[in-house]
Design a protein around this motif. Structure first.
Motif, PDB file in Angstrom:
ATOM      1  N   UNK A   7       0.833  -1.126  -0.067  1.00 18.10           N
ATOM      2  CA  UNK A   7       0.116  -0.123   0.137  1.00 18.10           C
ATOM      3  C   UNK A   7       0.710   1.369   0.035  1.00 18.10           C
ATOM      4  N   UNK A  11       1.276   4.147  -2.650  1.00 19.36           N
ATOM      5  CA  UNK A  11       0.939   5.413  -2.363  1.00 19.36           C
ATOM      6  C   UNK A  11       2.041   6.287  -2.890  1.00 19.36           C
ATOM      7  N   UNK A  25      -9.948   2.440 -12.549  1.00 19.89           N
ATOM      8  CA  UNK A  25     -11.183   2.821 -11.762  1.00 19.89           C
ATOM      9  C   UNK A  25     -12.407   3.094 -12.794  1.00 19.89           C
ATOM     10  N   UNK A  67     -13.659  12.687  -7.279  1.00 21.14           N
ATOM     11  CA  UNK A  67     -13.786  12.358  -5.896  1.00 21.14           C
ATOM     12  C   UNK A  67     -12.640  11.135  -5.859  1.00 21.14           C
ATOM     13  N   UNK A  68     -12.840  10.173  -6.864  1.00 25.94           N
ATOM     14  CA  UNK A  68     -11.923   9.248  -6.598  1.00 25.94           C
ATOM     15  C   UNK A  68     -10.363   9.697  -6.515  1.00 25.94           C
ATOM     16  N   UNK A  71      -9.515  11.207  -3.670  1.00 24.94           N
ATOM     17  CA  UNK A  71      -9.243  10.505  -2.483  1.00 24.94           C
ATOM     18  C   UNK A  71      -7.940   9.591  -2.483  1.00 24.94           C
TER      19      UNK A  71
ATOM     20  N   UNK B  28     -18.493  -5.967  -4.109  1.00 25.26           N
ATOM     21  CA  UNK B  28     -17.802  -4.999  -4.889  1.00 25.26           C
ATOM     22  C   UNK B  28     -18.484  -3.560  -4.600  1.00 25.26           C
ATOM     23  N   UNK B  29     -18.171  -2.385  -5.353  1.00 27.88           N
ATOM     24  CA  UNK B  29     -18.423  -1.165  -4.725  1.00 27.88           C
ATOM     25  C   UNK B  29     -20.018  -1.015  -5.059  1.00 27.88           C
ATOM     26  N   UNK B  52     -16.684   5.210  -3.577  1.00 28.01           N
ATOM     27  CA  UNK B  52     -15.431   4.716  -4.176  1.00 28.01           C
ATOM     28  C   UNK B  52     -14.325   5.612  -3.541  1.00 28.01           C
ATOM     29  N   UNK B  53     -14.722   6.966  -3.100  1.00 30.43           N
ATOM     30  CA  UNK B  53     -13.492   7.711  -2.599  1.00 30.43           C
ATOM     31  C   UNK B  53     -13.306   7.129  -0.957  1.00 30.43           C
ATOM     32  N   UNK B  55     -13.686   3.937  -0.128  1.00 31.54           N
ATOM     33  CA  UNK B  55     -12.959   2.843  -0.352  1.00 31.54           C
ATOM     34  C   UNK B  55     -11.451   2.839  -0.591  1.00 31.54           C
ATOM     35  N   UNK B  56     -11.343   4.010  -1.291  1.00 31.17           N
ATOM     36  CA  UNK B  56      -9.952   4.328  -1.464  1.00 31.17           C
ATOM     37  C   UNK B  56      -9.251   4.542  -0.063  1.00 31.17           C
ATOM     38  N   UNK B  57     -10.021   5.669   0.519  1.00 29.39           N
ATOM     39  CA  UNK B  57      -9.477   5.994   1.746  1.00 29.39           C
ATOM     40  C   UNK B  57      -9.155   4.887   2.930  1.00 29.39           C
ATOM     41  N   UNK B  59      -8.644   1.725   1.977  1.00 25.29           N
ATOM     42  CA  UNK B  59      -7.453   0.998   1.389  1.00 25.29           C
ATOM     43  C   UNK B  59      -6.044   1.590   1.607  1.00 25.29           C
ATOM     44  N   UNK B  60      -6.177   2.950   1.859  1.00 22.51           N
ATOM     45  CA  UNK B  60      -5.007   3.577   2.129  1.00 22.51           C
ATOM     46  C   UNK B  60      -4.368   3.397   3.550  1.00 22.51           C
ATOM     47  N   UNK B  61      -5.277   3.078   4.481  1.00 18.09           N
ATOM     48  CA  UNK B  61      -5.187   3.275   5.623  1.00 18.09           C
ATOM     49  C   UNK B  61      -4.878   1.313   6.027  1.00 18.09           C
ATOM     50  N   UNK B  80     -13.971  -5.782  -2.423  1.00 21.42           N
ATOM     51  CA  UNK B  80     -13.283  -5.457  -1.273  1.00 21.42           C
ATOM     52  C   UNK B  80     -13.621  -6.268  -0.222  1.00 21.42           C
TER      53      UNK B  80
END
Lengths: 876, 116
Positions: A7, A11, A25, A67-68, A71, B28-29, B52-53, B55-57, B59-61, B80
Motif C-alpha cells: 500500500x 501511494x 477505476x 472524488x476518486x 481520495x 464490490x462497490x 469509491x472515495x 473505499x480508497x481512503x 484501502x490507504x489505511x 473489497x
C-alpha cells in the motif's frame, strides 16, 4: 503487513501510476453502472430510463472520477510537501539556526567522508585493474637469501610462446647508461620494454605518446619515452622536449613522450627512460647476461601455484648454455605475486586512530546539532501543544521532525561533500605510499558518494531520533497551561542538554589527549640524536663517464673535486662515500666474530666524509688519505667494536671481511642511526676509497654547508664539477635535513590531521557549552534581575553562572580522561618512547580543555552579571 | 428528491462501509452501496460515487483490501474485503460512535437545551 507495505509503495508512486489507476477505476465504474442498469431493468424500467437513473444515483461519472482521484490523491506526498514548505518558511525567518546546524553537520559529514574514503582508497582499492593477477618472475638467490626479480630471455621467451597460464607480459631489459641531450651528461637507468609493457602496468603518457606497435623492430626502435621525475630533473619539466634528439651511450633517440607522474607504480623498479625492446637480436641473450625484469598477468582463474609450476618447467631453458643451466639448477624460476612483493599498506593503527578520531568529531557534531534542534523544539512547544490539541498525532509530528532533519542533513551532506573534496587529497597525501594513489585523489568516486550518503543518513537518524523521542507533546494541557512566560526551562530539556554537553566535552577530551600524546611523541622523534646532524648536509650524486670509472682515474677525479669544492665559501667539509646515510646503505655479509655470517654496513669513504658527517673519533686515528703499507685498513663504528672485541682495545686488530681478506682496524668512530625508531645500531665499517679495486659508475659527495645551501650556491657547485669534468652527470642535490624529516612524515602528518580534528572538536564542544549556558541565562534573566535587585552582588551572579557551566565541563573532562585512559593504549604503536598514560600529557590537555570550558562560560556569565535589574523589571 | 433523505455525518460513510464489509465479507462497490441503502430501509440515499472515495481512503489505511474477481452474474468486478486491522478499527469506531451518540442524546434530551 505485506499488504501495508504494498500500500505504502502504491501511494509513494501514485503520481506516476495515476494513469493506470484511473483506467482501473474507469473499468470499475463501468461495471458499477452496468450492475445498476441491470437491477433497474429487473425492476421494470426501460433500458434508457435505467441508465439515466443509474448515472443519477452515481452522481455523475466525471464527479465520481474526481472524488476518486482526490481520495487517491497524493495525501502522503501532499503532507510531506506541506512539511517541507513549513520547515523552509521557518528557516527563512531563522537563518542563523539553520546555517549553524548545517555548518556543524557538514563539518562532521565532510570529515568522516574524507577520512573514510581516503582510507578506503589506500587500504582497499588496488592501484589499477587486474593488479592482483600480476606476478613477478625471479628466483631465490642463495647469496642474498632473498627473492631476486631477475629473469632471462632464454626463460621468458618459452613462457611467452608456450605458457598457458599467462595472459600478457610486461618485460623490461634494465641497463645503465649515459644520456646527453646537448648540455649535461647524466647517468640513467634505461629500460627497454616490450609492446605490452605499459598496457599491463597501466602506464599513461602525460605528454606526447607511448610506443607504437611498428616501433618494436630493430630499424624503428630509436624512440624514447621519459619517466616523469627524470623529465623534471634533467629537462626541467620542459614541455618542448617532445621530438628532441638525445644520445644514450652513443645511440641517438627521439623523445616521443613523457609518462604521467603516477608511473612507475609502487614496488616496480623505476627507470629514467624507456625504449622499445627488440628481443632475439643479441646472441648474449642465451648466455644469461641479458637480465630482464618480467611481470606477467595471469589468465583469470589461474592460481599462482599453477603459474609457478609452469614457469619452473618452461624456464628450465634447454637451449641455454651449459653454464646457465648449471646455475639454473640451483635456483629455478619462481613467481611472486606483485601485490605481495610490493608493500601494500594494511589497515593499521594510524587508520584506526584517524577513524576513531573522526568518529568522535562526527558524534560531537551530531550532538551539537541535536542540541540546537532540541532548543528550537523546546521554544516551539506551545505551538506543538496547540497542534497536538487540535488533533495532530504524535506520529504526524515525528514526521515533521524527520522531515526537518532530512532537509538539514541534505544541505549538510552536499556541503560536506564539498568539504570532503577539499580535504581528501590532503589526507591521502599523508596515507598514500606512492604517487599512484594520488591519481584519483581529486575526484570523488561512486564509493565516496555512497559513504557520504550513508553518513548523512546516519546523522539524519541521530538528529531526528532524540527530539522525536523527547518531544514534549505527551500532554498538551500541561504545555498550554504553562501561561505566556516561557522562562522556565523544562527539566527534561535541561537534563538532556547537560548530558549531551558532558558527552561532547568527554569526546573532545579524548581527542585532545590523543593529540597531546602524538605531539610529544613527534617532538621526541624530532629530537632523537641520530649521531649526526642532518642540517646543512647536502648529498650530490655524480654519474661518471666511462673514462673515469676505473679506480685510479676515479680517485684522481674525486680528489680534484673535493679540493676544488673545499675552497667554495660556505662549504665547511666535503667527503665522498659510496652510500649516503638516510638515502642508501651498503649492506654486506661478512664472517662475524664467531665466524657466522653477519650483516654489516660497509662503505668506502674519503677522509673528508667523517668530518662532513660530524662523526667523532673515539679511539685510534682517521683513515689516511694515501696508502701507507700493503695491507688493507678500516675504521669501525662503536657497535662493531663492541660486537667484535667487547671491551678489548680494537686498534691494530684484524677483521676478516671475506674468506681470505682481513683488514687492520685503525680507529673507532661514533655511531649514527638511520632508523631513529630502532634501539640498536648496525655494525658498520669504513675503508678508504683508494682501497677499492672495481670500477665504479658513480660518485656520491656529502657536502657540509656552514651557510644555508641556497639554489644559487648549489648551482655554483654544479658548475665547478663541470669545470673539472664536462661529461660528469650531476644529479639533483638532496637535502638530508628534508630526508630526515621525511622519515617521520607519517607521524607528523597524522599529528596534523589529529590536531585539526581535535581543535575542531574542542571548539564544537565549547560552542555546545556556550549555547547551553547562554540559553539558560537568557531564560533566567528575570530571576537574575530579581536577585540583583535584592542585593546579590554581580560577582556572585557571575560565579554562580560560571560555576554551573564549568561543573558540566569538569564532568566531561573527568569522563574524557577515563575514556582516554582506556582508548589511548590502542595507539601505542604510533607512539615513540612515550607511555599512552603519560601524566604530563593528561594534565596539560585537561588544563587546555578547562581553559576552553571556562572561556565558553565566561561570556554568558559576564552577560548575566552585567544585567541591569531596573531595566529588566521595567520590561515586565 | 426524497425529503426524508438523511445527510451523512462526515466520516460515518467509512464506518458504514467497514461494517458492511465486516457483515457481508467480500463485496464490490455497487454491492456495498446497495447494501447500505437496503439496510437503512432506503432512508440513506447515497451519492454512490462517494463510496469509491471512501473505499480508497480505507484501502490507504490498510483497513480493507481489494481484488479483481467475477461477480454473481459473471461480470468482472473489483471485490473489497475487510482486513484484521480494519476489524479492530471498526470495533474502536463503533464503541466511539456509541459513546458520542449517547452523550449527544443526553445533551439533546436535557431540559431547555441551553448551556449552563
Amino acid at each position: 503487513m505485506s499488504g501495508r507495505i504494498r500500500e505504502l509503495w502504491r501511494r509513494l508512486f501514485s503520481p506516476w501510476r495515476a494513469r493506470a489507476l484511473e483506467e482501473e477505476f474507469d473499468e470499475e465504474l463501468a461495471c458499477h453502472i452496468e450492475m445498476a442498469i441491470e437491477d433497474h431493468v429487473r425492476a421494470g424500467m426501460s433500458a434508457e430510463e435505467a441508465r439515466r437513473r443509474a448515472l443519477v444515483r452515481l452522481g455523475g461519472q466525471t464527479q465520481a472520477r474526481e472524488t476518486h482521484r482526490e481520495a487517491w490523491g497524493y495525501t502522503w506526498l501532499d503532507s510531506l510537501c506541506d512539511d517541507v514548505r513549513y520547515v523552509l518558511r521557518a528557516y527563512r525567518k531563522l537563518p542563523g539556526f539553520a546555517l549553524a546546524v548545517v555548518a556543524i553537520l557538514a563539518l562532521g559529514i565532510g570529515s568522516v567522508t574524507a577520512i573514510f574514503s581516503a582510507i578506503d582508497q589506500v587500504v582497499f582499492q588496488k592501484p589499477f585493474p587486474h593488479y592482483e593477477r600480476l606476478a613477478l618472475f625471479g628466483s631465490h638467490s642463495a647469496t642474498l637469501h632473498a627473492f631476486v626479480a631477475n629473469s632471462y630471455p632464454v626463460q621468458i621467451v618459452p613462457c611467452m610462446e608456450r605458457g598457458k597460464s599467462f595472459e600478457a607480459f610486461a618485460i623490461k631489459h634494465w641497463q645503465y647508461g649515459f644520456i646527453n641531450a646537448g648540455v649535461d651528461t647524466y647517468g640513467v637507468s634505461s629500460g627497454s620494454v616490450n609492446r605490452e609493457y605499459f598496457s599491463v602496468l597501466n602506464g599513461k603518457a602525460a605528454l606526447g605518446r607511448l610506443f607504437r606497435p611498428e616501433e618494436f623492430t630493430a630499424a624503428a626502435s630509436s624512440v624514447m619515452v621519459l619517466q616523469h621525475q627524470f623529465w623534471k630533473d634533467y629537462f626541467a619539466g620542459d614541455p618542448g622536449v617532445i621530438g628532441r634528439s638525445v644520445v644514450v651511450d652513443n645511440r641517438h633517440y627521439r623523445i616521443v613522450g613523457v609518462l604521467s607522474h603516477t608511473f612507475p607504480h609502487s614496488g616496480l623498479f623505476p627507470s629514467d627512460v624507456f625504449m622499445p625492446l627488440v628481443l632475439g637480436q643479441d646472441p648474449a641473450e642465451s648466455e644469461g647476461t641479458c637480465v630482464l625484469e618480467t611481470i606477467a598477468r595471469l589468465r583469470p582463474g589461474v592460481s599462482m601455484a599453477q603459474a609457478n609450476a609452469e614457469a619452473a618447467l618452461l624456464g628450465a631453458a634447454p637451449h641455454a648454455s651449459q653454464r646457465f643451466r648449471d646455475q639454473y639448477a640451483q635456483s629455478p624460476m619462481q613467481l611472486r605475486s606483485l601485490a605481495d612483493s610490493t608493500r601494500f599498506p594494511h589497515f593499521s593503527s594510524i587508520h584506526g586512530a584517524l577513524l576513531g578520531a573522526v568518529g568522535f568529531l562526527f558524534a560531537i557534531a551530531c550532538i551539537n546539532a541535536v542540541d540546537l534542534v532540541l532548543v528550537r523544539y523546546s521554544e516551539r512547544r506551545r505551538e506543538l501543544g496547540i497542534r497536538s490539541a487540535l488533533g495532530g498525532s504524535r506520529s504526524r509530528m515525528s514526521r515533521l521532525i524527520f522531515t526537518e532533519s532530512f532537509i538539514l542533513n541534505l544541505a549538510a551532506g552536499l556541503l560536506g561533500l564539498c568539504l570532503a573534496w577539499v580535504m581528501k587529497p590532503l589526507i591521502l597525501r599523508t596515507l598514500a605510499h606512492s604517487d599512484a594513489m594520488l591519481e584519483n585523489a581529486a575526484c570523488l568516486d561512486a564509493r565516496t558518494l555512497v559513504i557520504t550518503l550513508g553518513v548523512s543518513l546516519l546523522s539524519m537518524g541521530l538528529v531526528a531520533l532524540i527530539p522525536a523521542w523527547k518531544l514534549p507533546i505527551r500532554d498538551p494541557q500541561i504545555i498550554l497551561r504553562e501561561s505566556g512566560n516561557a522562562c522556565s526551562e523544562s527539566r527534561w530539556l535541561r537534563r538532556t542538554r547537560a548530558s549531551l554537553v558532558v558527552a561532547c566535552a568527554a569526546m573532545a577530551m579524548v581527542l585532545l589527549t590523543g593529540t597531546g600524546l602524538m605531539t610529544r611523541s613527534v617532538r621526541k622523534l624530532l629530537l632523537v640524536d641520530r649521531g649526526f646532524d642532518a642540517r646543512g648536509r647536502i648529498a650530490m650524486f655524480i654519474d661518471l663517464p666511462r673514462h673515469l670509472q676505473e679506480p685510479l682515474a676515479r680517485q684522481i677525479f674525486a680528489d680534484r673535486i673535493e679540493a676544488r669544492l673545499r675552497q667554495v665559501p660556505g662549504i665547511r667539509n666535503v667527503g665522498e662515500s659510496d652510500t649516503i646515510p638516510l638515502l642508501n646503505s651498503g649492506q654486506k655479509i661478512i664472517p662475524g666474530p664467531e665466524g657466522s655470517p653477519t650483516m654489516v654496513s660497509a662503505n668506502y669513504v674519503s677522509p673528508g666524509f667523517f668530518r662532513g658527517m660530524g662523526l667523532k673519533l673515539l679511539q685510534g686515528r682517521w683513515l689516511p688519505s694515501r696508502p701507507e703499507g700493503s695491507g688493507g685498513v678500516m675504521v669501525i663504528n662503536e657497535s662493531m667494536a663492541e660486537k667484535w672485541f667487547g671491551k678489548q682495545n680494537p686498534i691494530g686488530r684484524k677483521i676478516r671481511i671475506a674468506q681470505r681478506t682481513s683488514w687492520v682496524v685503525l680507529g673507532v668512530v661514533s655511531d649514527f642511526r638511520v632508523d631513529i625508531r630502532s634501539k640498536s645500531v648496525q655494525p658498520q665499517y669504513y675503508f678508504p676509497s683508494w682501497q677499492i679495486v672495481y670500477p665504479r659508475r658513480a660518485l656520491s659527495l656529502l657536502l657540509d654547508f656552514s651557510v644555508e645551501p641556497s639554489p644559487a650556491l648549489l648551482q655554483s657547485v654544479r658548475k665547478i664539477i663541470h669545470q673539472v669534468e664536462p661529461l660528469a652527470g650531476v644529479r639533483t642535490p638532496v637535502d638530508l635535513e628534508k630526508e630526515a624529516h621525511r622519515a617521520i612524515n607519517k607521524e607528523r602528518f597524522t599529528l596534523g590531521i589529529l590536531g585539526a580534528l581535535s581543535a575542531v572538536s574542542t571548539l564544537l564542544a565549547a560552542f555546545g557549552l556556550f549555547s547551553v549556558t547562554s540559553y539558560s541565562v537568557s531564560l533566567r534573566m528575570k530571576d537574575v534581575g530579581i536577585r540583583l535587585a535584592l542585593g546579590a552582588s554581580a560577582r556572585h551572579v557571575f560565579v554562580s553562572v560560571l560555576g554551573r557551566g564549568v561543573a558540566l565541563g569538569i564532568c566531561g573532562i573527568g569522563l574524557g580522561l577515563s575514556a582516554s585512559w582506556i582508548l589511548t593504549r590502542h595507539i601505542r604503536s604510533l607512539l615513540y618512547e612515550i607511555s599512552p598514560l603519560d601524566p604530563m600529557v593528561y594534565v596539560t590537555t585537561a588544563l587546555l580543555m578547562l581553559a576552553a570550558v571556562c572561556s565558553a562560560c565566561w561570556i554568558p556569565a559576564h552577560k548575566a552579571a552585567r544585567t541591569d535589574p531596573s531595566r529588566l523589571l521595567r520590561m515586565e | 428528491m426524497n425529503s426524508q433523505k438523511l445527510d451523512l455525518l462526515q466520516g460515518t460513510l467509512d464506518l458504514l462501509v467497514l461494517q458492511t464489509l465486516n457483515a457481508m465479507g467480500s463485496l464490490h462497490g455497487y454491492g456495498i452501496a446497495r447494501r447500505i441503502e437496503q439496510v437503512s430501509g432506503d432512508l440513506i440515499l447515497l451519492n454512490q460515487g462517494t463510496i469509491y472515495a471512501s473505499l480508497v481512503r480505507l484501502q490507504q489505511r490498510g483497513w480493507i483490501s481489494a481484488k479483481w474477481g467475477i461477480s454473481d452474474n459473471n461480470r468482472k468486478a473489483k471485490f473489497y474485503s475487510i482486513t484484521p486491522s480494519g476489524r479492530k478499527q471498526l470495533a474502536e469506531e463503533t464503541s466511539n460512535w456509541e459513546r458520542v451518540a449517547a452523550v449527544i442524546g443526553r445533551v439533546l434530551s436535557s431540559s431547555g437545551g441551553t448551556a449552563q
